[in-house]
Enzyme design. Structure first.
Site, PDB file in Angstrom:
ATOM      1  N   GLY A 130       0.900  -1.389   0.170  1.00 45.16           N
ATOM      2  CA  GLY A 130       0.095   0.066   0.066  1.00 45.16           C
ATOM      3  C   GLY A 130       0.706   1.103   0.147  1.00 45.16           C
ATOM      4  NE  ARG A 149      -5.031   4.166  -1.631  1.00 36.61           N
ATOM      5  CZ  ARG A 149      -6.019   4.416  -0.943  1.00 36.61           C
ATOM      6  NH1 ARG A 149      -6.345   5.693  -0.307  1.00 36.61           N
ATOM      7  NH2 ARG A 149      -6.744   3.303  -0.474  1.00 36.61           N
ATOM      8  CG  ASN A 172       1.196   1.239   4.933  1.00 38.42           C
ATOM      9  OD1 ASN A 172       0.583   2.076   5.966  1.00 38.42           O
ATOM     10  ND2 ASN A 172       0.714   1.620   3.762  1.00 38.42           N
ATOM     11  CE1 TYR A 181      -7.138   0.120  10.360  1.00 37.70           C
ATOM     12  CE2 TYR A 181      -7.559   1.196  12.188  1.00 37.70           C
ATOM     13  CZ  TYR A 181      -6.868   1.128  11.504  1.00 37.70           C
ATOM     14  OH  TYR A 181      -5.566   1.687  11.350  1.00 37.70           O
ATOM     15  CE  LYS A 224      -4.363  -1.784  10.771  1.00 40.41           C
ATOM     16  NZ  LYS A 224      -3.235  -2.196   9.846  1.00 40.41           N
TER      17      LYS A 224
END
Length: 253
Positions: free
Chosen positions: A12, A15, A88, A159, A163
């Site tokens: 990733g 950006r 990432n 999310y 994580k």
């Protein structure tokens, strides 16, 4: 291994935070593999900005075969294997506190999407990196976490959970791979100002974070990128299995 001798994969990397991490390594003279999934134009622009020390390679990190092929292509391009992996990539998620799903609306498929991006993606890159890292008796694997799984100020259920699982992955890999000269660590930023993923966050939320943070500032992508450099650098040689929270002191672990 000094940073300028490393070949660094940033998933990733076209950006947002990934872009800042790519630029940080490039500024230290490292060779950088800019992985992208859909952001081809941004990846190629970044590659041109850096020059011959960068290559942009498309791959869906959730696809084991595509990841394996990316590692082969990178090794051929630089005539050296990847030494450092930065996990990432963020798949299909935006930090939008208004439209996020609540405890009633969230479904397992939402969790699965984030788990596949965070954990499955990291598993694929780690396993692709292991043969060359074990042969060299050296490797650096760094995962990108979040302070939200320690203090879910905003309950992004899918999310935050993914994580938290990624931290378990990080520490388990650190335990097994340490004897091979491979360190595995996590860098957990706060809400970053501003990336594509955080662009839906209101100014009021950023102001609240700033007022609540000991450093009286909102964390930037550059702040997190600098911490990633530490884990990859010789100064981080004695550190593995750790989660470094970079949020200006908002969460103190």
């Amino acid at each position: 291994m000094k940073l300028h001798n490393q070949v660094v994969l940033v998933t990733g990397g076209a950006r947002g935070l990934g872009r800042e991490i790519v630029k940080a390594f490039a500024e230290e003279g490292a060779k950088v593999v800019i992985n992208y999934y859909q952001s081809k134009e941004k990846a190629l622009e970044l590659k041109e900005e850096i020059g011959s020390n960068a290559v942009a390679i498309q791959a869906d990190i959730r696809d084991r075969q595509q990841v394996q092929e990316m590692f082969v292509e990178a090794k051929h391009f630089f005539d050296h294997p990847i030494t450092t992996v930065i996990n990432n990539a963020l798949v299909g998620f935006r930090f939008d506190p208004i439209s996020k799903k609540d405890a009633t609306d969230i479904i397992w498929e939402d969790y699965l999407l984030q788990l596949e991006g965070a954990v499955r993606g990291s598993l694929n890159t780690t396993q692709a990196a292991l043969p060359d890292m074990k042969e060299a008796k050296y490797g650096r694997i760094i995962t990108i976490g979040t302070n939200l799984f320690q203090n879910p100020v905003v309950p992004y259920h899918d999310y935050n959970t993914s994580k938290a699982a990624l931290l378990g992955f990080t520490r388990s890999m650190a335990k097994e791979l340490g004897e091979c000269g491979i360190t595995v660590n996590m860098v957990s930023g706060g809400l970053l100002k501003t990336t594509d993923a955080s662009s839906a966050t209101s100014d009021e939320v950023f102001q609240l974070i700033e007022a609540s943070t000991p450093l009286q500032k909102v964390t930037t992508p550059t702040d997190v990128a600098n911490a990633v450099l530490f884990f990859a650098s010789p100064w981080g040689n004695g550190v593995t299995g750790q989660n470094l929270v970079v949020d200006g002191g908002l969460v103190m672990d």
